[in-house]
Every structure is written in C-alpha cells, then in structure tokens.
Design a protein around this motif. Structure first.
Motif, mmCIF file in Angstrom:
data_model
loop_
_atom_site.group_PDB
_atom_site.id
_atom_site.type_symbol
_atom_site.label_atom_id
_atom_site.label_comp_id
_atom_site.label_asym_id
_atom_site.label_seq_id
_atom_site.Cartn_x
_atom_site.Cartn_y
_atom_site.Cartn_z
ATOM 1 N N TYR A 53 0.865 -1.180 0.000
ATOM 2 C CA TYR A 53 0.000 0.000 0.000
ATOM 3 C C TYR A 53 0.898 1.225 0.000
ATOM 4 N N VAL A 54 0.719 2.092 -0.981
ATOM 5 C CA VAL A 54 1.524 3.303 -1.085
ATOM 6 C C VAL A 54 0.701 4.481 -0.579
ATOM 7 N N ASP A 55 1.172 5.085 0.510
ATOM 8 C CA ASP A 55 0.549 6.320 0.998
ATOM 9 C C ASP A 55 1.141 7.466 0.188
ATOM 10 N N THR A 56 0.376 7.930 -0.778
ATOM 11 C CA THR A 56 0.845 8.956 -1.711
ATOM 12 C C THR A 56 0.727 10.370 -1.158
ATOM 13 N N GLY A 57 0.085 10.515 -0.004
ATOM 14 C CA GLY A 57 -0.226 11.850 0.497
ATOM 15 C C GLY A 57 -1.466 12.418 -0.161
ATOM 16 N N LEU A 58 -2.072 11.624 -1.041
ATOM 17 C CA LEU A 58 -3.236 12.065 -1.819
ATOM 18 C C LEU A 58 -4.470 11.243 -1.471
ATOM 19 N N MET A 59 -4.434 10.599 -0.314
ATOM 20 C CA MET A 59 -5.491 9.670 0.063
ATOM 21 C C MET A 59 -6.586 10.367 0.868
ATOM 22 N N ARG A 60 -7.722 9.672 1.021
ATOM 23 C CA ARG A 60 -8.827 10.184 1.819
ATOM 24 C C ARG A 60 -8.454 10.252 3.301
ATOM 25 N N LYS A 61 -9.223 10.996 4.048
ATOM 26 C CA LYS A 61 -8.998 11.160 5.475
ATOM 27 C C LYS A 61 -9.070 9.798 6.179
ATOM 28 N N GLY A 62 -8.032 9.467 6.923
ATOM 29 C CA GLY A 62 -8.001 8.230 7.679
ATOM 30 C C GLY A 62 -7.774 6.973 6.876
ATOM 31 N N GLU A 63 -7.469 7.122 5.585
ATOM 32 C CA GLU A 63 -7.369 5.956 4.710
ATOM 33 C C GLU A 63 -6.218 5.025 5.083
ATOM 34 N N THR A 64 -5.053 5.592 5.355
ATOM 35 C CA THR A 64 -3.893 4.746 5.650
ATOM 36 C C THR A 64 -4.121 3.936 6.924
ATOM 37 N N GLU A 65 -4.681 4.573 7.946
ATOM 38 C CA GLU A 65 -4.975 3.861 9.192
ATOM 39 C C GLU A 65 -5.995 2.752 8.945
ATOM 40 N N ARG A 66 -6.981 3.039 8.116
ATOM 41 C CA ARG A 66 -8.009 2.044 7.798
ATOM 42 C C ARG A 66 -7.393 0.832 7.099
ATOM 43 N N ILE A 67 -6.494 1.063 6.156
ATOM 44 C CA ILE A 67 -5.854 -0.026 5.415
ATOM 45 C C ILE A 67 -4.989 -0.862 6.349
ATOM 46 N N PRO A 178 -15.513 -9.241 2.849
ATOM 47 C CA PRO A 178 -16.552 -8.581 3.645
ATOM 48 C C PRO A 178 -17.286 -7.510 2.837
ATOM 49 N N PRO A 179 -18.551 -7.235 3.194
ATOM 50 C CA PRO A 179 -19.339 -6.217 2.473
ATOM 51 C C PRO A 179 -18.654 -4.860 2.433
ATOM 52 N N GLU A 180 -17.899 -4.522 3.476
ATOM 53 C CA GLU A 180 -17.200 -3.234 3.498
ATOM 54 C C GLU A 180 -16.290 -3.077 2.283
ATOM 55 N N ILE A 181 -15.679 -4.184 1.855
ATOM 56 C CA ILE A 181 -14.815 -4.151 0.676
ATOM 57 C C ILE A 181 -15.634 -4.361 -0.591
ATOM 58 N N GLN A 182 -16.527 -5.337 -0.572
ATOM 59 C CA GLN A 182 -17.290 -5.688 -1.769
ATOM 60 C C GLN A 182 -18.057 -4.497 -2.324
ATOM 61 N N HIS A 183 -18.631 -3.685 -1.446
ATOM 62 C CA HIS A 183 -19.481 -2.583 -1.897
ATOM 63 C C HIS A 183 -18.846 -1.218 -1.674
ATOM 64 N N ARG A 184 -17.533 -1.200 -1.502
ATOM 65 C CA ARG A 184 -16.880 0.075 -1.228
ATOM 66 C C ARG A 184 -16.960 1.012 -2.434
ATOM 67 N N MET A 185 -17.170 2.275 -2.148
ATOM 68 C CA MET A 185 -17.284 3.292 -3.182
ATOM 69 C C MET A 185 -15.964 3.429 -3.941
ATOM 70 N N PRO A 186 -15.998 3.578 -5.260
ATOM 71 C CA PRO A 186 -14.760 3.740 -6.025
ATOM 72 C C PRO A 186 -13.979 4.979 -5.588
ATOM 73 N N PHE A 187 -12.668 4.866 -5.667
ATOM 74 C CA PHE A 187 -11.777 5.988 -5.394
ATOM 75 C C PHE A 187 -10.684 5.951 -6.449
ATOM 76 N N PRO A 188 -10.406 7.076 -7.103
ATOM 77 C CA PRO A 188 -9.451 7.051 -8.224
ATOM 78 C C PRO A 188 -8.039 6.700 -7.788
ATOM 79 N N GLY A 189 -7.334 5.965 -8.642
ATOM 80 C CA GLY A 189 -5.947 5.607 -8.348
ATOM 81 C C GLY A 189 -5.058 6.811 -8.074
ATOM 82 N N PRO A 190 -5.190 7.912 -8.841
ATOM 83 C CA PRO A 190 -4.379 9.093 -8.552
ATOM 84 C C PRO A 190 -4.819 9.834 -7.296
#
Length: 305
Positions: A53-67, A178-190
C-alpha cells in the motif's frame, strides 16, 4: 455477467502460471479491485505475494490507518511516499500530465520495493473501464495510459482486465470478502490529485480531503450513492463574518451507476444539500462557496480530471 466460480478458477490459474516461481508485488489500495486481486493471488501463490500500500499523500482522510487495520493479518507493506508524489506533481496543471506523473511515480516505488523483497512481477487491479477510457483517449488511468513504458518488471499480471466494476463486486462476493470491501465506493488511483483542478499542493489536498470527508459523512449512509466526493475548482469571492473572503469553491458530485461507464446525478433534497454546504463552509475556513454538479456521464466524466 461473469460466471463467478469459473472466473475465480481461471484467474487463480492465470496468476499461478504468470508468476511461476517468482515473487510478485501488488498494488493494494483497499478498494474492491485490488482487494479481489489480493484474494485471488493469495490463493494462487500464497507467500510469494507481497502486497504494498503506497501512501501517496493524496489519500482520503483516515485511509492509511483504515488499510493498516483492515489488512493487519497479512504481510502488507505500507510505504510512505507522500513527499515523492508532491515533488513529482509540482508545477503540473494539465490533467493528463498529472496522471502520467502519478503513474510513473507508482511504478518507481513498486520497482524499489520489488528489489527489496526479491520480486520480479507486478500484479495490479486494472479493470475493463480503465482500459476503455485510456485506450479511447478519454483519460489516462495511472495503471494503464499513465503507466511508463520503461519498467523493470519481467511482466505485469492483470487478472481483472476484462471485468466491469459490478462483475468485480460479484467476484468479491464469491471470494467471501466482507461487504465493506465488496461494496466500497470507487476511489481514483491518482487519489485526491484529480479532485484538485490545476496544480496540486499540500494546502489544496488538505482542504479537499476535509471536504470529501464531510460529503461522505453526509451522503453515504443516507443516500447510498455509487460514488460521491468533493472537488476543488478554484478561488472565488465570498463573505464570512462580514469580511470579504477570496476563498475556495468546492464542487460536490454524487452519482448512481452500474459499472461507471455511464452515470446519473443523485437528485438530492435541498435540505441535504444545504446541510452539507453549511458544514463545508463552516468547518473549512478557506472555503467560500459550494456548488452541486448535476451533469450526467456522458457528457461529463464522473471525476473532474
């Protein structure tokens, strides 16, 4: 629609055959595409898989901790590369150039990590719409058209390359994710870089990250959009506390879709829009205006860049 059981068997064989005896690094973002790839590869090659997992500094709030939490029981490697990505984006305003700069930086990070782990192959969650939009000139996805041609890997494995998003979700269900992953909202790679029009800076990313979090808090649970987010359009005039403010304009986008190839805006009630706009302007000091985008795809794309 894909035959899920048949596809899983075929994908496992494809990964196993392509990898051979080699170690494989994979780009794990935590979205459904990469998570399905990780689950398939774990079945195919076991410990020969190195998820990154690459923390690009361009991620959503709390994303790295969640991953970190979500994949705590795997050998996930988390790479903090925010400084590298901001440096690569400095001075770039063109959307295509942004995507290519991000795509190249991703590859260089993966090449570096591959050398550290002894991996020679790259696995990524490219899906069919990524290929259509990149090859059709709509926009370069960082893992397709934005990907540099000179890479140090022996090969790239893309087991989902012929699937649409709804088919990937079906495969996720078949794999027992898990449903949290299966139905997770798309987020762009960049990441949030394509939700900032013009040059990307740490200040702008911080603002759009907070705005995006508010949008998701206001809309996801109540309205169940296929995708929703905030984007930073530019500067405009506003008033806060009887003082004229030259502040940021935030656009909110919320759509329904099946596979991302077409999309229609959610017809949100005025009360929901007003509540969301009030929160964004009150909680983010530099924002002076909020607008709601009602353009379908086509003619617009879902993301702004």
């Amino acid at each position: 629609m894909v035959d899920v059981e048949k596809f899983i068997d075929q994908a496992i064989r494809q990964i196993r055959d392509a990898a051979g005896e080699d170690k494989v690094v994979m780009a794990l973002s935590g979205g459904v595409d990469s998570s399905v790839c990780a689950a398939l590869a774990a079945r195919a090659i076991g410990d020969a898989l190195v998820p990154i997992y690459v923390d690009t500094g361009l991620m959503r709030k709390g994303e790295t901790e969640r991953i970190r939490s979500l994949f705590a029981d795997t050998n996930l490697r988390v790479v903090d590369a925010g400084d590298e990505f901001f440096a690569a984006l400095r001075g770039i305003t063109d959307p295509e150039e942004k995507r290519k700069a991000i795509g190249e930086r991703f590859i260089r990070v993966f090449e570096r990590e591959a050398k550290r782990t002894g991996a020679t192959m790259l696995l990524q969650g490219t899906i069919y719409p990524d290929r259509i939009e990149s090859e059709g000139g709509i926009k370069s996805h960082h893992n397709v058209g934005g990907m540099p041609l000179d890479i140090e890997f022996k090969g790239v494995i893309e087991p989902l390359a012929d699937l649409y998003k709804d088919e990937v979700r079906a495969v996720a269900g078949g794999l027992g994710l898990p449903p949290e992953i299966q139905h997770r909202m798309p987020f762009p790679g960049p990441g949030l870089a394509v939700r900032v029009l013009g040059e990307v800076t740490e200040e702008k990313i911080a603002i759009v990250r907070e705005a995006n979090a508010i949008v998701e808090e206001c809309l996801v649970e109540e309205f169940r959009p296929w995708q929703c987010f905030a984007a930073l359009l530019g500067l405009g005039t506003g008033v806060k506390g009887d003082v004229r403010l030259h502040g940021w304009i935030v656009a909110v986008r919320a759509v329904r879709s099946r596979d991302g190839m077409t999309a229609d805006p959610l017809l949100l009630p005025y009360e929901a829009l007003s509540r969301m706009a009030s929160r964004i302007t009150a909680e983010i000091p530099g924002v002076s205006r909020v607008v709601y985008d009602i353009t379908p795809k086509p003619p617009a794309t879902i993301e702004y860049e």
